[in-house]
Design an enzyme around this catalytic site. Structure first.
Site, PDB file in Angstrom:
ATOM      1  N   ASP A 561      20.376  61.838  30.488  1.00 17.85           N
ATOM      2  CA  ASP A 561      21.295  61.034  29.699  1.00 17.85           C
ATOM      3  C   ASP A 561      20.749  59.619  29.555  1.00 17.85           C
ATOM      4  OD1 ASP A 561      24.032  60.620  28.483  1.00 17.85           O
ATOM      5  OD2 ASP A 561      24.085  59.115  30.075  1.00 17.85           O
ATOM      6  N   HIS A 564      16.354  56.832  26.856  1.00 19.68           N
ATOM      7  CA  HIS A 564      15.582  55.746  26.267  1.00 19.68           C
ATOM      8  C   HIS A 564      15.858  54.406  26.932  1.00 19.68           C
ATOM      9  CE1 HIS A 564      19.404  56.150  24.212  1.00 19.68           C
ATOM     10  NE2 HIS A 564      19.344  54.878  23.884  1.00 19.68           N
ATOM     11  N   ASP A 663      28.533  64.948  21.662  1.00 21.15           N
ATOM     12  CA  ASP A 663      29.040  63.577  21.614  1.00 21.15           C
ATOM     13  C   ASP A 663      29.202  63.072  20.189  1.00 21.15           C
ATOM     14  OD1 ASP A 663      26.350  63.604  21.219  1.00 21.15           O
ATOM     15  OD2 ASP A 663      25.851  62.188  22.804  1.00 21.15           O
TER      16      ASP A 663
END
Length: 1568
Positions: A561, A564, A663
Site C-alpha cells: 500500500d 510510491h 478504492d
C-alpha cells in the site's frame, strides 16, 4: 529451464530498465563489441545468494564464474549464474575508460537489476502462471468473524477466482479506515469469533524479534495462527492463494504504541525543520476556529462559503493574518547584531592578508540553524573574513577596517533577511493561500466535492497537518514549540502530494511540502520515520519487521500500500525479510508516478512482480482496447525466439489488470450497468494477471467502504443457479457471477495453454475484438465485446440509438475454421416492470436485483443468438444480426485442414533443413562459392548487368534491399525479427501477397548454377500461400533463415580451417570473398593459364555498390591488397591463382594495370600496383608452402609494350616477376595510349605521362610528378567552381614509404629464393652492364631507410639525417610519407602509410622508433574504425582529454595540417578548393583498410613498446569496434571509409574488399 543472455554495454544499464526472467533460468552475461572496444569487463558482481540455502544479503555482491564446460577464446568474455530464488538482484560491472589503462581511478561502473519471478505452487505441485491469476479484492472487516470467512469467500471460488486479496486484517484505528492500522501485531477485532471488549487485549504470543543487532520483545496476536490455518485450507481445498495489503508508510494516529514510541513518527524534536510548518498550521487552525465563531464577519467572512467572492475575501484576510501571526521568516534568519558581534570576536587579533584577496568565492549566505530556533541561524565566519576583511584597506587603520567589515556584514545580512521575508510573503504564503483556497473550493463549491454547508470547529477550512499525542485539540504555544519534550508529542500526518517525486521523502529535511501546504493529508494517519538505517529508529524497525514476517508466513502475496511514498530502502529491507520467510512471495503494487522509468526503479529495487492497472480508467472503448493490448502478450504472428540461448530484452512491467479497484467508485457511477460484462470480458482477454473487487460482480451500485458500514458480504447459496438465491446469499443467478466464472476460467485457460499472443481490433466505435493466439498450435480465441460507456437510465434497454453508435457491425472473418462459440452473453433486465429499489438490508451488502447476465457456453455457431456462420473457400465468417451494447461473444478457432497440412509440410522442411537433410539442403550443399555469390549476394547494379531486367527487390514504403540475394532480405528481416516489428513494411508486403517469394525463386532460376535451388525453394514456399496471411511473415522468416544458414554454412565449409574453426566475426569477414567475387558480364576476368579452373569469368570487385560493374569493378592495386585476406587466408587459392595469373598476363611497360578493363582494356597509370602484385605472389607462396606458381605458363596480352591482343605468347610467371623489377631498374617512362578525355576526363595533359624507376643511391623506387597521382591516394580534382579540376590532390611523387617497404619485402624474398635455387635471377642489370643482386638491393634499402624516413623526436639529430629539413617539420617521432616529392612539405606530412612498410618489411625499422611512430599515429590519426589520411588538429583533441595545458604530443605546433578536411562529400560542389567534389578524399577522411595494416604493425611491434600489454589491448579493442560496425551493417561488410571521428560517409562504399581483407590478415596474425 531456458538460458538467457544479457549483453553488457557501455550505456543502457540502470534502475529504470526492467529485465524479468523466470525462476530457475540461467542468465549468461556477455560483453558487447563496444564494451570490448573500451577494453572489456574488468569485473562483474551479482548479489544473488550462492544457493537457495544461503541467506540473501542485498549488499553482498560476488564475482560470477564463466559458463561451465565452455571454452572461451582470449577475446571472449562470459559469466553465468543460475537464478534459483525469486526476488530482485543487482549486477554491477566495471570496465576501463581507456583501453589498456589498469588504473582503478580510470574504471567506469554500471549497475542494473534482474527481477526473478516467483513460482506460485498449488497443493498438487502444479505452478500457477502469473498470467493465469484471477484475483478478487475483499475488505477484511466486511468478512465478519473468522469462522464465517470460508462461506463468504466461497463466492470468489464459485466465481472462478484463484487468488483473494485481503485489505489489512490488523486492528484498525478509531477512524475505521481499512488502511489506518493501529496495531500491526493484533488481529482485526471484527474477525474474531469472540470480539474483544473495550480495553481488553487479545491472547498473545511473546517473542524476541530482532533486526541485525537490534532486538525487542514483541507481542503477537495468536489469532493470526487461525488465519494462517484458514489460508492453508483454502489453498489446499480450493487452489486459492492469498494476498494481503501491507502498510509500511504510516500507522493510525491513535496507535497506542506511538505514545511510548513517538520517535517512530516525524515530530518536532526529531524533525525540527517542521517547526515553521507547525506554526503555520496552528495559525490556520486558529483562523478557522475564529471564522467558525463569526469573528471575521466584519470583513465579509462568515462560516458559510457559497461563492468565489467568499473565497477571494477569505484569501485576502488570511494573507494578513498569516503575516502578522506567524513571523515565519525568523526561522530562516539571523540576529544581525549577534552575528556582527560574533564576527568581530572572530577577527580578534588578525591582520589583513592580501594573498587571500581577489580569489573567487561564493557569496555570504545564511547557514540554517538545525534546531530551527527563531533568528538562530548563523553564517560562515571564515568566508565572511575572506570577503570582507582580507581586502585593500584603502588607507584605513585596522580598527577602521574592522568597523567597515562589520558594517558591510550588517548590510549584507539585512539584505539577506529582506530576501527571506520576500520569499515568505511573495512565494510561500502565496502558494499556501492558493492551496488552502483550493481546498475550500473543493470542500464547499465543486460538484465533485462533499459540498459542506458551513465551516465549523470540527470541519475547519483546511485539515490539520499535525496531531498531538495527548489530544487533537491541543495546540502548542510558540514557546512550547521549542521545548523538545513537548515537541516530541506533536507528529505529522501522512498524505498524498500531487505530482511529487516519488523517490524523495516529502517529510525529510529540505522538503517544503508541509510548509507550502502541498500535502493532501490523511487525518487518521501518522507518517512513519524510519531514518536511513535501523539504528535511527530501532523499535520501529523491529516492530515493522515482525509485522512483515508474520504476514509473509500467512499469505502467498503482498500488495504494498502507498508504495510510491514508502522509502525504497525501507521497502527493500522489509521485502528481503518477507522473502526469507516465503521465498516465492508474489508482490504487487499500485504506483502513481506517471513515469515508466520511475515505475521500473521501484520494480527493480523491490522485486515487484505486477503493477495494478485499471480498466475503469479508460474513457472510451478505444482506450480500453489499447490497455488490453499494452498490458501483455506478444502480437499475433510474432517471430519465435531463437532456440538455445535467448537474448534477454528490456521488458514492460507485468500487469495485474483489474476491471475495477476497491478504492475507486463503482463502474456504474460513470458507465452503464450494461457495460459491466463487456468491461470484464475485455479485461479477461488481456495476457496478464487479471482481477476485480468484491461487489463488482454482484452489481453493487456504490463504492463499498469500511468506514461507517457494518454490513457484511453475502455468503454462497447452494440453491438452484437458475433462480435468485435466498436473502443474504448469492449464486450464479446473481449479478454477473456466472459470467465472471466463465470469463475467469477462460482467462486462466488461455494462460495455462499458452495463448500468449494478442491482437486487438477496434471493430467499430463501441465494439472491440480481442484475439488470443497460441503460437504453437495456431488455435485462437476471439472475443468481441460491445461496450456501453454511455451512462443511461437503468430502466432503459441499451439500444444503439441511445448509445449514439451505429447498429452495423462488420462480420468477423477468420482465415481458418470457427469451431464453436465458447461463450455468448449479455446483461438483461429480469422484468420489464418498474425498477425495484435496492433492498434495505442493514446486515448484508446487496447488488441491483433487476439485472442478471444471460450466458451460454460451448455452443455451435448455428445456436448463437447474435450471429450466423457463412463458410467460403478462404474463410469462415460470422455475420451479426443482433449484438446489443453490453453483449459479449467468444469464438474458438483453428487452422483449416489445408493450412494444417501446409504447416506440417513447412515444419517438416524446417526440421529437414535444420538437420542438413531434404531437397533444398542437398542442393545448397552442392553450390560452389561462385554460385553462392548469386544465391546470397549481388547488388542491384550486378544483377541488372545480366540484362534480365531485374534489380534489387523494392518493398513499398521501404528502401530497396541492399542485395538481390538472400542476404538482402535477411538483413532487413533480422531487424524486423530482433524488434518483433510486425508493423514493418516488409511484413505488410509478405501478408499482402507472394511477390517477394516469387522474386527470390525466379531470380535463382535465371542462373544455371542456382536454377535447381530456385526450383526447390519455389516448391517449398508453395505451402506459405495456404497459410493464413498473418502467419506468412513468421514462417517466411523461419524458412528463409534456414536456407540462409545453410548457404552461409556451405560457403564456410569450402574455406580454410582458420575460417571454419574461427569465430562468427572471422566467418563474416571471410564471406566478403563471396560477396565481392562473382560473375559480372561487363567485367569478366580471363583465364590466362590452362592450369586454372574456369569459374565463368568471375572477378573481384573493389567495393559495392560503386565498383560493381564495368571497367570500374576491377582495380589492380585494390585487388592485390585484398587478395591475401579474401582469397588466401580464406583458403580460396584457386581463385587467388587465377587472379594473379590474369593480371600477370596484362603486364605492360613493367606495370600491372590500375584498371583491369577485362584485360584488353587495361589502363597502366599507377606506380604501386606492381609492388602489391609482387607482394601477393609472395603471400601466395607462403600460404601454399611452395613456389610452384612461379613456373605457371600464362598467355600474355602484351608481350611488348606495343602489342595488340590477343597474342600467342606463353611466359612463365617468374619471367613476369623479373621483368617488373628489371623495367623498374632501367627506368619506366611512357605516355598512356589514347591519352585524353576518353580515358581520363579530369586528367591534365602532363598527367598521362607515366614515370617510375629506382634511385640507385638509396635503392628506393620512385616515380610520378605533381601532375599525376600513382599511389592509392589517387584523387584528381573535378570542380570547375573551385578551380581544382585536373589537379592531383595527393601526388605522393618521389619515393612513397609503402612502396619502399613493398620493394624491400620483394627483393629480400627473391634473394632467398635465388639462394635456394627457386628463382633463376640473382638480381637486375643496372647502368653500364652492372648487376645489382637482390641481396645487395636489400642491404641498400635497409641502410638508407631509417636515415631518410625517420624524423627524430628531438631536433638535435636532424643534421645527421639527409633531407631532414627543420623548416618543414611540424610533427616529430614519425616516419615521412615520401622522400623526394616535388613539393618538399609533402614528404613531412603525417599520413598512415608507413605501417604498411612495417608489416611487409619489419626489419627496415628500428623497433624503438617504430613503437614511437605507431603510438603517435594512434593518438593523432586513429579513428573509431579507420585511420585519418592526414594530420588533424591533434593537440586540440589531446587538450580535451588531459589536464596538461601544453602540447603533449611529439610535435612542433601548430599541429594541424593545412590541407586537412575530414568530411568527404563527392557529390557536393562548392568554391572550397580543398573539398569541392570530394577533393579531400585522402586528406582527412578515415580509411578502414589502412587501419588493418596499422593494427598489424602495432601488434607486431608491441614488444618494443614500454606498455606492450596496453598496445595489445588497444588492438583487440579496435577489432571489437570493427566487429560492431560489420554487425550493424545492412551490407554485412566493412566500409571504404568514414568521415572524421567515425561519422558515416554516405559517399563511401559500404562494402570494400581491402577493408575486410586487411582485418582478416590481422586476425590471422593474432591467431598465429
Amino acid at each position: 529451464m531456458a538460458t538467457f543472455s544479457l549483453e553488457l554495454c557501455v550505456q543502457g544499464h540502470s534502475e529504470s530498465i526492467l529485465y524479468r526472467i523466470p525462476k530457475g533460468s540461467t542468465l549468461r552475461f556477455i560483453q558487447s563489441n563496444k564494451l570490448a572496444a573500451h577494453g572489456g569487463v574488468v569485473d562483474l558482481l551479482f548479489n544473488q545468494a550462492p544457493s537457495s540455502d544461503h541467506k540473501f544479503n542485498r549488499q553482498d555482491l560476488r564475482s560470477l564464474d564463466p559458463p561451465s564446460g565452455t571454452v572461451l577464446s582470449s577475446s571472449e568474455w562470459q559469466r553465468e549464474v543460475k537464478l534459483h530464488t525469486a526476488g530482485s538482484y543487482q549486477y554491477r560491472f566495471t570496465y576501463r575508460k581507456n583501453v589498456g589503462d589498469n588504473d582503478k581511478s580510470n574504471l567506469t561502473e554500471q549497475t542494473g537489476f534482474i527481477v526473478v519471478e516467483p513460482q506460485l505452487q498449488f497443493a498438487d505441485g502444479n505452478i500457477l502462471d502469473l498470467d493465469a491469476i484471477t484475483l478478487q479484492t475483499v475488505m477484511a472487516p466486511i468478512l465478519g468473524n473468522l469462522s464465517g470467512w470460508r462461506d463468504r469467500l466461497c463466492v470468489a471460488k464459485e466465481s472462478g477466482y484463484n487468488m483473494i486479496h485481503y485489505s489489512p486484517i490488523q486492528e484498525l484505528g478509531c477512524s475505521g479506515s481499512a488502511y489506518s492500522i493501529a496495531e500491526q501485531l493484533h488481529l482485526l477485532n471484527e474477525s474474531r469469533d469472540e470480539p474483544l471488549g473495550a480495553g481488553e487485549r487479545p491472547a498473545r504470543l511473546i517473542t524476541q524479534s530482532s533486526v541485525g543487532r537490534l532486538s525487542a520483545e514483541m507481542s503477537i496476536d495468536v489469532g493470526f495462527k487461525e488465519v494462517h490455518t484458514l489460508m492453508k485450507e483454502l489453498h489446499k481445498d480450493w487452489g486459492m492463494f492469498g494476498m494481503i495489503d501491507i502498510v509500511w508508510n504510516h500507522t493510525a494516529s491513535d496507535a497506542s504504541w506511538l505514545r511510548t514510541h513517538p520517535e517512530a513518527g516525524y515530530n518536532l524534536k526529531n524533525s525540527p525543520h517542521l517547526k515553521p510548518a507547525y506554526e503555520l498550521n496552528r495559525a490556520l487552525m486558529v483562523f478557522s476556529s475564529e471564522v467558525a465563531r463569526g469573528q471575521y464577519r466584519e470583513h465579509g467572512i462568515n462560516e458559510y462559503v457559497r461563492s468565489e467572492d467568499d473565497i477571494r475575501r477569505m484569501a485576502k484576510v488570511l494573507h494578513g493574518v498569516l503575516l502578522s501571526s506567524t513571523v515565519l521568516w525568523e526561522y530562516f534568519c539571523v540576529d544581525v547584531r549577534a552575528q556582527v558581534e560574533q564576527f568581530e570576536k572572530h577577527l580578534g587579533g588578525k591582520q589583513v592578508d592580501m594573498s587571500r584577496a581577489g580569489i573567487e568565492r561564493p557569496p555570504i549566505a545564511i547557514v540554517q540553524d538545525p534546531h530551527y530556533g527563531r533568528c538562530s541561524c548563523t553564517i560562515d565566519y571564515d568566508l565572511a573574513e575572506d570577503i570582507l576583511f582580507h581586502r585593500d584597506m584603502e588607507g584605513r587603520s585596522l580598527h577602521e577596517h574592522i568597523s567597515r567589515a562589520k558594517q558591510d556584514l550588517a548590510d549584507t545580512l539585512d539584505w539577506l533577511i529582506e530576501q527571506q521575508m520576500s520569499k515568505i510573503e511573495q512565494d510561500i504564503f502565496q502558494e499556501v493561500i492558493h492551496n488552502c483556497m483550493s481546498n475550500v473550493r473543493y470542500e464547499y463549491l465543486e460538484p465533485g466535492g462533499p459540498r459542506l454547508e458551513k465551516i465549523t470547529v470540527d470541519h475547519p477550512i483546511v485539515p490539520s497537518y499535525f496531531f498531538h499525542l495527548d489530544g487533537d485539540d491541543l495546540l502548542l504555544s510558540e514557546a512550547d514549540v521549542q521545548d523538545e519534550d513537548k515537541g516530541e508529542r506533536v507528529l505529522a500526518h501522512n498524505g498524498w502530494v500531487m505530482n511529487a517525486d516519488p523517490l524523495s521523502n516529502f517529510a525529510a529535511p529540505g522538503s517544503e511540502v508541509y510548509l507550502r501546504r502541498q500535502l493532501i493529508p490523511w487525518g487518521d494517519s501518522c507518517k512513519l520515520r524510519y531514518g536511513q538505517r535501523p539504528e535511527d529508529s530501532p523499535w520501529l524497525w523491529v516492530h515493522m519487521t515482525e509485522y512483515t514476517r508474520q504476514m509473509a508466513r500467512v499469505f502467498h502475496a503482498f500488495r504494498i500500500d502507498n508504495c510510491h511514498n514508502t522509502p525504497l530502502h525501507v521497502a527493500e529491507y522489509l521485502l528481503d525479510e518477507a522473502r526469507l520467510v516465503r521465498p516465492d512471495l508474489y508482490v504487487v503494487a499500485e504506483l502513481f508516478t506517471n513515469s515508466e522509468s520511475i515505475d521500473n526503479a521501484f520494480i527493480n529495487h523491490l522485486g515487484i512482480n505486477s503493477l495494478i492497472r485499471e480498466a475503469a480508467n479508460a474513457y472510451d472503448s478505444k482506450e480500453l482496447g489499447r490497455l488490453v493490448y499494452r498490458y501483455g502478450g506478444q502480437p499475433v504472428g510474432s517471430f519465435a525466439p531463437p532456440s538455445g540461448v535467448r537474448p534477454l530484452k528490456p521488458s514492460m512491467a507485468h500487469a495485474l489488470f483489474v476491471d475495477l479497484t476497491h478504492d475507486n467508485e463503482c463502474l456504474m457511477q460513470g458507465r452503464s450497468v450494461y457495460d459491466t460484462m463487456a468491461n470484464s470480458a475485455l479485461v479477461a482477454m488481456a495476457c496478464c494477471a487479471s482481477g476485480s473487487t468484491h461487489g463488482y460482480d454482484e452489481l453493487v451500485p456504490y463504492k463499498i467502504g469500511v468506514v461507517g458500514g457494518g454490513r457484511l458480504y453475502s455468503t454462497w447459496s447452494t440453491a438452484s443457479p437458475t433462480t435468485p438465491p435466498p436473502p443474504g446469499t448469492v449464486n450464479h443467478a446473481s449479478g454477473v457471477l456466472k459470467g465472471k466464472q466463465v470469463l475467469n476460467e477462460l482467462h486462466a485457460r488461455l494462460a495455462t495453454e499458452k495463448y500468449s499472443q494478442v491482437y486487438v481490433d477496434q471493430v467499430s466505435e463501441s465494439v472491440v475484438a480481442v484475439t488470443r493466439h497460441n503460437p504453437e498450435t495456431h488455435d485462437a480465441v476471439i472475443l468481441i465485446a460491445h461496450t456501453a460507456f454511455q451512462k443511461m437510465p437503468e430502466h432503459e434497454e441499451p439500444t444503439e440509438e441511445f448509445m449514439g453508435v451505429s447498429s452495423y457491425i462488420p462480420p468477423l472473418v477468420v482465415q481458418g475454421v470457427i469451431d464453436k462459440v465458447l461463450l455468448e452473453g449479455r446483461m438483461v433486465r429480469r422484468t420489464t416492470s418498474a425498477m425495484q429499489d435496492l433492498p434495505d438490508d442493514k446486515s448484508i451488502i446487496v447488488g441491483l436485483p433487476d439485472f442478471k447476465v444471460e450466458i451460454a457456453t460451448d455452443i455451435g455457431v448455428h445456436e448463437s443468438h447474435f450471429c450466423d456462420l457463412r463458410v467460403t473457400q478462404q474463410a469462415h465468417e460470422a455475420h451479426f444480426h443482433t449484438f446489443p451494447p453490453g453483449a459479449v461473444i467468444a469464438f474458438q478457432t483453428r487452422l483449416s485442414d489445408g493450412a494444417k497440412s501446409a504447416l506440417k509440410l513447412i515444419q517438416q522442411d524446417l526440421s529437414a533443413m535444420a538437420n542438413g537433410d531434404g531437397n533444398v539442403a542437398g542442393l545448397v550443399n552442392q553450390l560452389s562459392l561462385t554460385d553462392l555469390n548469386t544465391l546470397l549476394y549481388r547488388c542491384d547494379a550486378e544483377e541488372q548487368d545480366d540484362g534480365n531486367g531485374s534489380g534489387a527487390y523494392h518493398v513499398p514504403h521501404h528502401s530497396p534491399f541492399k542485395y538481390c540475394g538472400l542476404q538482402g532480405v535477411q538483413s532487413s528481416m533480422e531487424v524486423v525479427f530482433r524488434n518483433n516489428d510486425l508493423g514493418h513494411a516488409l511484413c505488410d508486403n509478405l501478408r499482402a501477397g507472394d511477390w517477394l517469394v516469387e522474386y527470390i525463386c525466379n531470380r535463382l532460376k535465371h542462373h544455371n548454377g542456382t536454377r535447381k535451388v530456385g526450383e526447390a525453394m519455389s516448391e517449398m514456399f508453395k505451402s506459405l500461400s495456404t497459410l493464413p496471411r498473418y502467419l506468412v511473415p513468421l514462417y517466411f522468416q523461419r524458412m528463409l533463415s534456414e536456407v540462409y544458414r545453410l548457404a552461409r554454412q556451405q560457403a564456410i565449409t569450402q574455406m580454410s580451417r582458420f575460417v571454419r574453426d574461427g569465430s562468427g566475426f572471422i566467418q563474416s569477414l571471410a564471406l566478403g570473398s563471396v560477396q565481392l567475387y562473382g560473375v559480372v558480364k561487363s567485367s569478366p576476368m580471363r583465364v590466362a593459364s590452362s592450369s586454372v579452373l574456369d569459374d565463368q569469368g568471375a572477378s573481384l570487385a573493389a567495393g559495392l555498390p560503386h565498383f560493381a560493374t564495368g571497367f570500374m569493378r576491377c582495380w589492380g592495386r585494390d585487388t592485390f591488397i585484398a587478395l591475401p585476406g579474401l582469397m588466401m587466408v580464406t583458403g580460396r587459392l584457386e581463385a587467388a591463382k587465377k587472379v594473379i595469373l590474369a593480371f600477370a598476363a596484362c603486364l605492360r611497360h613493367g606495370l600491372i594495370p590500375n584498371l583491369y578493363g577485362s584485360g584488353s582494356g587495361a589502363r597502366f597509370n599507377c606506380r604501386d600496383a606492381p609492388w602489391w602484385f609482387l607482394q601477393a605472389i609472395q603471400d601466395y607462396c607462403k600460404t601454399t608452402g611452395d613456389v610452384k606458381i612461379l613456373g605457371e605458363q600464362l598467355n600474355r596480352l602484351f608481350p611488348t609494350d606495343d602489342s595488340v591482343p590477343p597474342t600467342d605468347d606463353s611466359t612463365p610467371l617468374f619471367e613476369i616477376v623479373q621483368e617488373i623489377l628489371q623495367r623498374h631498374a632501367n627506368g619506366i617512362s611512357f605516355r598512356e595510349q589514347n591519352a585524353g578525355p576518353s580515358i581520363g576526363l579530369n586528367t591534365v595533359d602532363d598527367g598521362f605521362n607515366v614515370t617510375a624507376g629506382i634511385d640507385w643511391n638509396t635503392g628506393f623506387p620512385y616515380g610520378g610528378s605533381a601532375s599525376d597521382c600513382g599511389t592509392w591516394m589517387d584523387k584528381v580534382g573535378e570542380s570547375d567552381l573551385a578551380y581544382n579540376r585536373g589537379v592531383p590532390a595527393t601526388p605522393r611523387d618521389g619515393s612513397a614509404v609503402e612502396i619502399v617497404g613493398l620493394c624491400k619485402s620483394t627483393v629480400a624474398w627473391l634473394a632467398k629464393l635465388h639462394a635456394s635455387g627457386d628463382f633463376p635471377y640473382a638480381g637486375v642489370n643496372v647502368a653500364e652492364g652492372n648487376t645489382t643482386t637482390y641481396a645487395e638491393w636489400d642491404a641498400m634499402l635497409k641502410k638508407n631507410f631509417e636515415q631518410r624516413f625517420w624524423i627524430p623526436v628531438t631536433s638535435g639529430s636532424d643534421v645527421q639525417r639527409e633531407g631532414c629539413d627543420a623548416k618543414y617539420i611540424h610533427r616529430r617521432g614519425i616516419y615521412k610519407d615520401t622522400v623526394g616529392a616535388a613539393q618538399r612539405f609533402a614528404d613531412f606530412q603525417l599520413r598512415p602509410n608507413f605501417p604498411i612498410a612495417m608489416v611487409v618489411a619489419p626489419n627496415l625499422f628500428t623497433p624503438g622508433n617504430a613503437a614511437i611512430a605507431l603510438q603517435n599515429a594512434q593518438d593523432i590519426l586513429g579513428g573509431p574504425q579507420g585511420m585519418a589520411t592526414l594530420d588533424p588538429n591533434s593537440c586540440i583533441r589531446m587538450f580535451m582529454h588531459t589536464s596538461v595545458h601544453a602540447c603533449v604530443c611529439s610535435c612542433v605546433c601548430p599541429c594541424r595540417d593545412w590541407a586537412y578536411n575530414g568530411i568527404y562529400s563527392n557529390g557536393t560542389d562548392s568554391f572550397d578548393y580543398g573539398s569541392a567534389r570530394g577533393f579531400n578524399y585522402h586528406q582527412g577522411p578515415e580509411w578502414l583498410w589502412i587501419k588493418g595494416f596499422f593494427l598489424r604493425a602495432r601488434y607486431r611491434f608491441a614488444s618494443a613498446s614500454p606498455s606492450a600489454e596496453s598496445v595489445v589491448a588497444s588492438v583487440r579493442s579496435a577489432v571489437a569496434r570493427l566487429q560492431d560496425a560489420l554487425e550493424d551493417s545492412e551490407w554485412q561488410g566493412l566500409a571504404e571509409l568514414t568521415n572524421a571521428a567515425g561519422a558515416e560517409c554516405i559517399d563511401s562504399c559500404p562494402v570494400q574488399a581491402w577493408s575486410m581483407s586487411c582485418l582478416l590478415e590481422l586476425l590471422r596474425d593474432m591467431a598465429d
